[in-house]
Design a protein around this motif. Structure first.
Motif, PDB file in Angstrom:
ATOM      1  N   ASP A  30      36.613  41.864  42.323  1.00 13.73           N
ATOM      2  CA  ASP A  30      36.589  41.823  40.860  1.00 13.73           C
ATOM      3  C   ASP A  30      37.740  41.002  40.298  1.00 13.73           C
ATOM      4  OD1 ASP A  30      34.615  43.675  41.429  1.00 13.73           O
ATOM      5  OD2 ASP A  30      35.889  45.397  40.956  1.00 13.73           O
ATOM      6  N   HIS A 123      37.950  45.233  35.134  1.00 13.21           N
ATOM      7  CA  HIS A 123      36.864  46.212  35.026  1.00 13.21           C
ATOM      8  C   HIS A 123      35.569  45.504  34.631  1.00 13.21           C
ATOM      9  CE1 HIS A 123      40.435  48.906  34.249  1.00 13.21           C
ATOM     10  NE2 HIS A 123      39.806  49.542  35.223  1.00 13.21           N
ATOM     11  N   HIS A 124      34.472  45.888  35.261  1.00  8.94           N
ATOM     12  CA  HIS A 124      33.186  45.264  34.977  1.00  8.94           C
ATOM     13  C   HIS A 124      32.190  46.319  34.498  1.00  8.94           C
ATOM     14  CE1 HIS A 124      32.153  46.913  38.881  1.00  8.94           C
ATOM     15  NE2 HIS A 124      33.177  46.261  39.411  1.00  8.94           N
ATOM     16  N   ASP A 126      29.722  47.921  35.894  1.00 10.43           N
ATOM     17  CA  ASP A 126      29.487  49.093  36.742  1.00 10.43           C
ATOM     18  C   ASP A 126      30.636  50.097  36.632  1.00 10.43           C
ATOM     19  OD1 ASP A 126      27.361  47.552  37.399  1.00 10.43           O
ATOM     20  OD2 ASP A 126      27.688  47.546  39.555  1.00 10.43           O
ATOM     21  N   ASP A 127      31.869  49.586  36.455  1.00  7.14           N
ATOM     22  CA  ASP A 127      33.000  50.490  36.234  1.00  7.14           C
ATOM     23  C   ASP A 127      32.790  51.308  34.961  1.00  7.14           C
ATOM     24  OD1 ASP A 127      34.573  49.730  38.474  1.00  7.14           O
ATOM     25  OD2 ASP A 127      35.270  47.949  37.406  1.00  7.14           O
ATOM     26  N   SER A 163      27.911  42.568  36.176  1.00  5.49           N
ATOM     27  CA  SER A 163      27.841  43.655  37.153  1.00  5.49           C
ATOM     28  C   SER A 163      28.610  43.293  38.422  1.00  5.49           C
ATOM     29  CB  SER A 163      26.380  43.933  37.524  1.00  5.49           C
ATOM     30  OG  SER A 163      25.846  42.831  38.241  1.00  5.49           O
ATOM     31  N   ARG A 164      28.759  44.303  39.282  1.00  3.47           N
ATOM     32  CA  ARG A 164      29.432  44.088  40.566  1.00  3.47           C
ATOM     33  C   ARG A 164      28.629  43.109  41.425  1.00  3.47           C
ATOM     34  NH1 ARG A 164      30.019  48.938  41.768  1.00  3.47           N
ATOM     35  NH2 ARG A 164      32.246  49.198  41.380  1.00  3.47           N
ATOM     36  N   ASP A 165      27.312  43.233  41.406  1.00  2.00           N
ATOM     37  CA  ASP A 165      26.476  42.316  42.196  1.00  2.00           C
ATOM     38  C   ASP A 165      26.645  40.875  41.719  1.00  2.00           C
ATOM     39  OD1 ASP A 165      25.531  44.355  43.750  1.00  2.00           O
ATOM     40  OD2 ASP A 165      23.642  44.597  42.652  1.00  2.00           O
ATOM     41  N   GLU A 168      29.953  39.510  43.045  1.00  6.89           N
ATOM     42  CA  GLU A 168      29.922  39.171  44.467  1.00  6.89           C
ATOM     43  C   GLU A 168      29.063  37.937  44.723  1.00  6.89           C
ATOM     44  OE1 GLU A 168      28.757  42.733  46.470  1.00  6.89           O
ATOM     45  OE2 GLU A 168      30.700  43.727  46.139  1.00  6.89           O
ATOM     46  N   THR A 180      38.972  43.976  50.817  1.00  4.48           N
ATOM     47  CA  THR A 180      38.311  45.224  50.430  1.00  4.48           C
ATOM     48  C   THR A 180      39.246  46.397  50.644  1.00  4.48           C
ATOM     49  OG1 THR A 180      36.141  44.342  51.031  1.00  4.48           O
ATOM     50  CG2 THR A 180      36.343  46.742  50.866  1.00  4.48           C
ATOM     51  N   ARG A 195      29.741  56.214  42.688  1.00  3.41           N
ATOM     52  CA  ARG A 195      29.418  54.835  43.065  1.00  3.41           C
ATOM     53  C   ARG A 195      28.575  54.794  44.344  1.00  3.41           C
ATOM     54  NH1 ARG A 195      34.449  52.641  44.219  1.00  3.41           N
ATOM     55  NH2 ARG A 195      34.715  52.200  42.011  1.00  3.41           N
TER      56      ARG A 195
END
Length: 443
Positions: A30, A123-124, A126-127, A163-165, A168, A180, A195
């Motif tokens: 992120d 922060h995104h 999904d957070d 989003s997290r996707d 990535e 990670t 999560r």
């Protein structure tokens, strides 16, 4: 990715093109994406990394990675180290709270030192979804169900629209590696359980759950604006200030659309909990005088209002050995003088007394239980508490009431209210004792 982030920044008014912006970079996907996107969008950025020394070699690995990344991207890096466990032990807080306090305190200090406009954190969307679910499970009100706000003071969150996707996928397209945090892969705390376990199950039951919850958080954040405006109007119509006390009118409270909600918004910031607030509301139609305490404030149910004020240190008596000016506290002093001028002051904050039978030292102190005096113009003595009740003072005002006594302990003056009848000035008086209570204005 660029367009989504750029649109979100513009819509929320987060960043200025000409300003310096500090980016918090942990080394995870992120924060790495945030640094790259802002740099590619043309913003002037510098990075900051905190090593909390909580994960042994992993913490050092993250630091090394961030150093290499910033060097490759030609971005200035600010690096700091914390003994997080020691801080947590000293301040008796959790490791998570300690890391948060250390991190944001340092960010703000650094922001001021280098003249940055903002601190950007990663922060995104999904957070925000996870935060909403956490707060929902904990029984939060409307403020807790709006997810994470895009701006909090100087802290901004440019990635809340993605989003997290998507993050990535973007890093994959860029060919950019990241590190990670292994602690994020273990379902040992509530956020990780949500999560790793809850949200995947919810997606199976209802595809699009992430997007739907994020949309709900947005609607709630918009509804929160209406809610806040309504609460502000209710507060203004039902409350007021009386000296240092905060008053909430009974009549305005019970006629509001939601008395419980209004009380919650007024009292929760002062440390009163849900149970206390429900008890306070239930006690409104009962006998007045009931007292409630938070760690910082006292609340008294008075005849027609709730009276709230900060808890104060007990006042030390002020001894006045002879005429002169004496400071009681940072706001009040007493000016005591002897004079042959028999003019009687009509100002409430000045007592004009017959000095003939008054013995020094004088003492200024709060009212004590059982105090009696003979009010000016009355026959016989009266309990000071009864006199103050007749004056319609609430319990907290009674506790703050000061008296001036002489060397024998006899009350000469209820400060600002009434002198004692035996010490009134008569034609036989030869000299006057003048006592003035002087209030300093607090800017």
């Amino acid at each position: 990715m660029w367009n989504k982030v750029a649109d979100f920044i513009a819509k929320q008014g987060l960043l200025t093109p000409e300003g310096l912006h500090l980016v918090a970079v942990s080394g995870g996907a992120d924060s790495v994406a945030l640094l790259l996107v802002l740099k590619q969008l043309g913003y002037h950025v510098e990075a900051v990394h905190c090593n909390f020394h909580l994960r042994g070699e992993e913490s050092d690995r993250d630091e090394t990675f961030v150093k290499s990344l910033c060097s490759e991207q030609d971005v200035i890096l600010h690096l700091t180290h914390f003994d997080t466990k020691e801080y947590a032990a000293i301040h008796q807080v959790s490791i998570e709270m300690a890391a948060r306090a250390l991190r944001y305190h340092y960010f703000e200090q650094l922001r001021q030192d280098i003249g940055a406009e903002t601190v950007c954190v990663a922060h995104h969307r999904d957070d925000a979804v996870e935060t909403l679910l956490m707060n929902l499970m904990r029984g939060a009100g409307i403020h807790g169900l709006t997810g994470i706000h895009s701006k909090n003071g100087f802290v901004v969150r440019p990635l809340l629209g993605v989003s997290r996707d998507e993050i990535e996928d973007y890093l994959c397209q860029q060919g950019q590696s990241y590190v990670t945090d292994s602690t994020n892969l273990e379902p040992d705390v509530l956020r990780n359980k949500i999560r790793l376990q809850l949200l995947p199950l919810m997606e199976q039951i209802q595809p699009g759950t992430h997007e739907n919850i994020a949309r709900s958080a947005y609607y709630l954040s918009e509804a929160e604006k209406v809610y806040n405006a309504g609460i502000s109007r209710e507060k203004n119509s039902s409350s007021g200030n009386n000296n240092s006390s905060f008053l909430i009118s009974h009549s305005s409270l019970i006629t509001s659309p939601s008395p419980l909600c209004l009380l919650h918004e007024c009292l929760m910031p002062l440390g009163f909990n849900r149970t206390q607030i429900e008890q306070i509301l239930a006690s409104l139609d009962r006998e007045s005088g009931r007292v409630f305490f938070s760690q910082t404030h006292t609340l008294v149910i008075d005849r027609d209002s709730l009276v709230v004020e900060p808890i104060r240190e007990p006042m030390k008596p002020l001894v006045i050995p002879e005429p002169g000016r004496y400071r009681l506290d940072e706001n009040t002093c007493f000016d005591v003088s002897l004079t042959g001028d028999l003019t009687i002051s009509k100002t409430p904050d000045v007592a004009t007394l017959d000095a003939t039978c008054i013995q020094f030292p004088l003492t200024v102190r709060p009212v004590q239980q059982g105090d009696r005096f003979q009010p000016f113009g009355m026959q016989g003595q009266k309990l000071v508490s009864d006199f103050l009740t007749d004056q319609r003072l609430n319990l907290l005002e009674k506790r703050r009431q000061l008296v001036v006594t002489d060397a024998t302990g006899t009350i000469l003056w209820l400060v600002g209210r009434r002198i004692a009848h035996p010490f009134r000035v008569t034609d036989a008086a030869a000299s006057i004792l003048r006592i003035a209570s002087i209030q300093y204005k607090v800017s």
